[in-house]
Design a protein around this motif. Structure first.
Motif, mmCIF file in Angstrom:
data_model
loop_
_atom_site.group_PDB
_atom_site.id
_atom_site.type_symbol
_atom_site.label_atom_id
_atom_site.label_comp_id
_atom_site.label_asym_id
_atom_site.label_seq_id
_atom_site.Cartn_x
_atom_site.Cartn_y
_atom_site.Cartn_z
ATOM 1 N N PHE A 550 76.631 -11.462 -110.051
ATOM 2 C CA PHE A 550 77.060 -12.859 -109.919
ATOM 3 C C PHE A 550 77.112 -13.304 -108.460
ATOM 4 O O PHE A 550 77.077 -14.494 -108.169
ATOM 5 C CB PHE A 550 78.450 -12.975 -110.581
ATOM 6 C CG PHE A 550 79.242 -14.204 -110.240
ATOM 7 C CD1 PHE A 550 78.908 -15.437 -110.784
ATOM 8 C CD2 PHE A 550 80.348 -14.127 -109.397
ATOM 9 C CE1 PHE A 550 79.663 -16.577 -110.478
ATOM 10 C CE2 PHE A 550 81.104 -15.254 -109.082
ATOM 11 C CZ PHE A 550 80.761 -16.478 -109.635
ATOM 12 N N THR A 551 77.155 -12.341 -107.542
ATOM 13 C CA THR A 551 77.613 -12.631 -106.180
ATOM 14 C C THR A 551 76.523 -12.882 -105.135
ATOM 15 O O THR A 551 76.843 -13.111 -103.978
ATOM 16 C CB THR A 551 78.515 -11.471 -105.687
ATOM 17 O OG1 THR A 551 77.821 -10.233 -105.876
ATOM 18 C CG2 THR A 551 79.814 -11.432 -106.480
ATOM 19 N N SER A 552 75.237 -12.842 -105.517
ATOM 20 C CA SER A 552 74.182 -13.026 -104.505
ATOM 21 C C SER A 552 73.043 -13.930 -104.997
ATOM 22 O O SER A 552 71.885 -13.523 -105.019
ATOM 23 C CB SER A 552 73.611 -11.668 -104.084
ATOM 24 O OG SER A 552 74.582 -10.887 -103.438
ATOM 25 N N PRO A 553 73.334 -15.180 -105.375
ATOM 26 C CA PRO A 553 72.275 -16.048 -105.916
ATOM 27 C C PRO A 553 71.265 -16.532 -104.881
ATOM 28 O O PRO A 553 70.199 -17.020 -105.261
ATOM 29 C CB PRO A 553 73.054 -17.225 -106.507
ATOM 30 C CG PRO A 553 74.321 -17.266 -105.714
ATOM 31 C CD PRO A 553 74.648 -15.845 -105.381
ATOM 32 N N ILE A 554 71.564 -16.390 -103.593
ATOM 33 C CA ILE A 554 70.579 -16.773 -102.567
ATOM 34 C C ILE A 554 69.429 -15.780 -102.557
ATOM 35 O O ILE A 554 68.273 -16.141 -102.328
ATOM 36 C CB ILE A 554 71.229 -16.831 -101.159
ATOM 37 C CG1 ILE A 554 72.236 -17.981 -101.079
ATOM 38 C CG2 ILE A 554 70.167 -16.997 -100.068
ATOM 39 C CD1 ILE A 554 72.978 -18.060 -99.742
ATOM 40 N N ARG A 555 69.730 -14.512 -102.861
ATOM 41 C CA ARG A 555 68.715 -13.469 -102.692
ATOM 42 C C ARG A 555 68.358 -12.708 -103.957
ATOM 43 O O ARG A 555 67.498 -11.833 -103.913
ATOM 44 C CB ARG A 555 69.143 -12.485 -101.599
ATOM 45 C CG ARG A 555 70.447 -11.777 -101.870
ATOM 46 C CD ARG A 555 70.888 -10.934 -100.680
ATOM 47 N NE ARG A 555 72.141 -10.251 -100.928
ATOM 48 C CZ ARG A 555 72.247 -9.052 -101.462
ATOM 49 N NH1 ARG A 555 71.168 -8.401 -101.839
ATOM 50 N NH2 ARG A 555 73.422 -8.492 -101.632
ATOM 51 N N ARG A 556 69.014 -13.038 -105.120
ATOM 52 C CA ARG A 556 68.681 -12.350 -106.370
ATOM 53 C C ARG A 556 68.545 -13.372 -107.490
ATOM 54 O O ARG A 556 69.462 -14.170 -107.725
ATOM 55 C CB ARG A 556 69.772 -11.331 -106.750
ATOM 56 C CG ARG A 556 69.838 -10.116 -105.855
ATOM 57 C CD ARG A 556 70.737 -9.020 -106.433
ATOM 58 N NE ARG A 556 72.076 -9.463 -106.725
ATOM 59 C CZ ARG A 556 73.191 -8.800 -106.364
ATOM 60 N NH1 ARG A 556 73.096 -7.669 -105.680
ATOM 61 N NH2 ARG A 556 74.377 -9.262 -106.691
ATOM 62 N N TYR A 557 67.416 -13.344 -108.199
ATOM 63 C CA TYR A 557 67.170 -14.325 -109.241
ATOM 64 C C TYR A 557 68.142 -14.212 -110.427
ATOM 65 O O TYR A 557 68.599 -15.232 -110.952
ATOM 66 C CB TYR A 557 65.719 -14.245 -109.734
ATOM 67 C CG TYR A 557 65.357 -15.425 -110.613
ATOM 68 C CD1 TYR A 557 65.164 -16.689 -110.057
ATOM 69 C CD2 TYR A 557 65.235 -15.288 -111.987
ATOM 70 C CE1 TYR A 557 64.858 -17.784 -110.853
ATOM 71 C CE2 TYR A 557 64.932 -16.371 -112.791
ATOM 72 C CZ TYR A 557 64.740 -17.618 -112.221
ATOM 73 O OH TYR A 557 64.440 -18.703 -113.007
ATOM 74 N N PRO A 558 68.489 -12.997 -110.909
ATOM 75 C CA PRO A 558 69.424 -12.929 -112.044
ATOM 76 C C PRO A 558 70.768 -13.590 -111.749
ATOM 77 O O PRO A 558 71.366 -14.203 -112.642
ATOM 78 C CB PRO A 558 69.579 -11.426 -112.300
ATOM 79 C CG PRO A 558 69.043 -10.750 -111.092
ATOM 80 C CD PRO A 558 68.031 -11.657 -110.500
ATOM 81 N N ASP A 559 71.243 -13.500 -110.512
ATOM 82 C CA ASP A 559 72.496 -14.159 -110.132
ATOM 83 C C ASP A 559 72.359 -15.678 -110.263
ATOM 84 O O ASP A 559 73.252 -16.368 -110.763
ATOM 85 C CB ASP A 559 72.872 -13.806 -108.685
ATOM 86 C CG ASP A 559 72.969 -12.313 -108.449
ATOM 87 O OD1 ASP A 559 72.031 -11.591 -108.837
ATOM 88 O OD2 ASP A 559 73.958 -11.855 -107.852
ATOM 89 N N LEU A 560 71.210 -16.195 -109.805
ATOM 90 C CA LEU A 560 70.941 -17.627 -109.897
ATOM 91 C C LEU A 560 70.909 -18.080 -111.358
ATOM 92 O O LEU A 560 71.474 -19.113 -111.726
ATOM 93 C CB LEU A 560 69.609 -17.939 -109.192
ATOM 94 C CG LEU A 560 69.019 -19.334 -109.361
ATOM 95 C CD1 LEU A 560 69.989 -20.405 -108.895
ATOM 96 C CD2 LEU A 560 67.698 -19.448 -108.595
#
Length: 707
Positions: A550-560
């Motif tokens: 959940f914590t890295s949507p800038i750099r990981r697509y699943p988080d986004l």
């Protein structure tokens, strides 16, 4: 008809393979065109098989497996099955039938002679090719040439005719496009489409890795155009429906050179004595909407890639370093998780909501460590308002960590290193990156948020992407125990089931011992690789029932992706059946693509670091270093230097005696002198040979350290 409905029908015991026409009639399909398209899609991915009699069935009912080939430099390979419960299958060179490393294939299982024998199989169909372009070194003769792939797991050289060389010279690093795939006793053929430069020339090494892993360097025009339309500051209309947390004191804590800041933290003590932890994550989903050019490019990339000398971001810098990054001193949009945690480390209450925040300070791991561990007077004065916050954070992080370890989470502590480059990209130093209390604070707070969000969405029965880590296979544990017995350790199993605590017990026992590094490495290799999945299967390594990223949507697509799902549920409470069905259909593809791109990124990052480590040691030929014997084999011993570089002392270079490998003691023993070298011994070695192409370093033994 939906994908899962069709597969469920085919899994029924009474099902026998049927033609497309028979399926249409039996299932009363109204939209025949869409149904035939679904059959083609399922066949292409290997979920179903079309037989020679044009009948559709499930591969597992026909003794077939679908999966990805993992090649080996010696020519054979393994099938990594799609079914996570299946063990890898050996494929001999003659049974690959033209399949190459990373190709998706259908494999027929061969009957094994005994129950103990490892499964073997033969590739009967190649579903999709992974190596349309290959990076390698061109070797030219008068009439033709070959490209020797950089990827050693592609064991076949690519034949290049004279007219397809396109001006490449002997020794050039090139990109070759495959024009004819390999067949039995026939190499692949191709044409050179890009000349990267002379092998060893500045910049060519890392550029080769970029091309090898198909990492996109530039963003398409339409993606950049969309990014340009996004405002550079938080606008008034974007605040609607958000909780205003701009008066809450919060900080980011990251590496000194980080530019894409995903997460901020806040912490206070409530009146009842409990902690209130705030984890505030960049609300990238607000700016990157589903189905846009930005979203499609982010899906394609899957993740940001952090190579040794550059970052290849998932999102354009205007977003990743700009409006999405939680920079200090400016308003930013966030998705916040406020968690009330009692003195036993349990989350007793939580709230997840969109917010607007204002970061007070951009802190670095080093400065927080200096405040907490060194009591640095200058930093204590500069950040006087925050010192108590950091002390409170340390207290909570240790509480959370102890609770996590008590439930059986596995806590490996492998030393990490960073290669320092000069302005020309040449390595000048290798420094160890310590894991200190400041890293532990962020690690524990992010883990807490990830678990809380995953459990919340699971209970809502929302379509979601989870981070999963399944139990090791029992056969792998048997092999692991065979190794551990040499050191007097054993992993306990109960009814073919294993708890992560059994692994953590070994990790605790070997801590600080000579064999710590090698045992932790073997423990890690015996476990499955964590991946993304649309099902909540738990996380073995963390001993967590619910877990997501959940914590890295800038750099990981699943988080986004999950940020957008969370917002939909927050706004609508419950999704319409049609929308929910659409999301459920998308999640498996999101999970698979994210897992594939994550693996490529990890390999590229590791390879770029290893490359520079070898390059660094090349400048130290003839120099001596102290190190630790990290493993022993029949052909020599591996020595890890204090800077984390590892090299081989080949047994043939031990000239003072004849040395034999004693498997029981995992040691090299001199026949006459009875001198013994074992794991954990401190030794002095000389750098004797460095091969940058193969990333290999050879040492010669000078003697035991201190002797």
């Amino acid at each position: 008809m939906e994908r899962e409905e069709l597969l469920a029908y085919m899994r029924e015991k009474t099902y026998k393979p049927l033609t497309a026409e028979e399926l249409v009639e039996t299932l009363n399909i109204a939209d025949v065109k869409s149904f035939l398209k679904l059959l083609r899609e399922l066949e292409a991915e290997g979920a179903i098989v079309l037989t020679r009699k044009n009948k559709y069935g499930l591969p597992e009912k026909m003794g077939l497996l679908s999966g990805r080939v993992q090649g080996h430099p010696k020519g054979f390979g393994f099938l990594i099955p799609d079914a996570p419960h299946m063990s890898d299958v050996f494929i001999s060179p003659e049974d690959l039938n033209g399949a190459m490393h990373n190709d998706r294939v259908l494999l027929r299982l061969n009957k094994t002679l005994t129950a103990e024998a490892k499964p073997e199989g033969e590739v009967i169909r190649i579903l999709s090719r992974a190596n349309e372009r290959i990076v390698g070194i061109f070797e030219r003769s008068k009439r033709y040439g070959f490209v020797i792939p950089d990827e050693k797991r592609i064991s076949l050289d690519v034949f290049i005719s004279a007219e397809d060389a396109n001006g490449a010279k002997n020794g050039d690093k090139v990109v070759v496009e495959i024009t004819r795939w390999p067949e039995k006793r026939r190499n692949p053929e191709g044409r050179i489409v890009e000349i990267l430069g002379k092998t060893g020339a500045p910049g060519v090494d890392v550029l080769s890795i970029v091309r090898k892993y198909q990492l996109p360097e530039d963003f398409p025009r339409e993606v950049l155009a969309e990014a340009e339309q996004i405002p550079e500051v938080v606008t008034a209309d974007s605040l609607e429906g958000r909780r205003d947390l701009r008066d809450v004191r919060m900080v980011t804590i990251d590496g000194a050179d980080a530019k894409d800041l995903d997460d901020a933290v806040s912490l206070r003590i409530l009146e009842n004595g409990n902690y209130q932890l705030g984890v505030h994550i960049a609300d990238v989903g607000y700016y990157v909407r589903e189905g846009t050019a930005l979203d499609k490019e982010a899906y394609k990339r899957g993740t940001s890639v952090y190579l040794v000398d550059r970052v290849i971001p998932m999102l354009p810098p205007k977003l990743s370093n700009g409006i999405c990054s939680l920079n200090a001193g400016v308003d930013r949009l966030a998705m916040s998780a406020l968690m009330e945690i009692n003195l036993r480390g349990e989350v007793v209450k939580y709230d997840i909501f969109p917010s607007v925040i204002h970061i007070d300070e951009r802190m670095t791991y080093e400065n927080v460590r200096k405040i907490l561990m060194d009591k640095d007077p200058e930093l204590m004065e500069r950040y006087a308002e925050l010192v108590e916050d950091f002390q409170l954070m340390e207290k909570l992080a240790r509480l959370l960590r102890n609770k996590r370890l008590a439930r059986g989470a596995i806590d490996f502590d492998f030393p990490e290193s960073k290669v320092i480059l000069d302005e020309h990209g040449k390595p000048v130093e290798i420094v160890k990156r310590p894991r200190t209390i400041s890293e532990i604070i962020i690690e524990e707070f992010m883990l807490c948020a990830n678990e809380t969000v995953a459990q919340h969405m699971y209970l809502l029965e929302a379509p979601f992407v989870y981070r999963v880590h399944e139990e090791p296979d029992p056969e792998d544990i048997v092999e692991l125990n065979n190794f551990l017995h040499s050191f007097g350790y054993h992993i306990k199993m109960t009814d073919a089931e294993i708890h992560p605590r059994a692994f953590q017990n070994i990790v605790s026992k070997v801590q600080g011992r000579p064999e710590e590094r090698v045992i932790n490495t073997v423990l890690l290799r015996s476990m499955k690789h964590a991946r993304y999945a649309p099902e909540c299967l738990g996380h073995f390594g963390l001993a967590a029932q619910y877990y997501c990223h959940f914590t890295s949507p800038i750099r990981r697509y699943p988080d986004l992706v999950i940020h957008r799902v969370i917002r939909e549920y927050l706004e609508k409470g419950k999704l319409k059946p049609q929308r929910k069905a659409k999301l459920e259909k998308l999640m498996p593809a999101y999970a698979e693509q994210s897992s594939v791109r994550e693996k490529a990124a990890e390999e590229a990052e590791r390879e770029s670091v290893d490359l520079k480590k070898v390059e660094y040691m090349e400048r130290h030929l003839g120099d001596t270093f102290e190190g630790t014997i990290s493993s022993i084999t029949s052909f020599g011993m591996f020595v890890e230097l204090d800077n984390t570089v590892e090299g081989l002392v080949h047994i043939s270079t031990l000239t003072d005696d004849y040395y034999q490998f004693t498997e029981k003691q995992l040691a090299l023993l001199g026949q006459h002198t009875r001198k013994m070298y074992k794991i954990g011994d401190r030794v002095v070695v000389q750098v004797s040979q460095v091969n940058t192409a193969d990333r290999q370093i050879d040492f010669e033994l000078i003697g035991l350290a201190g002797s």
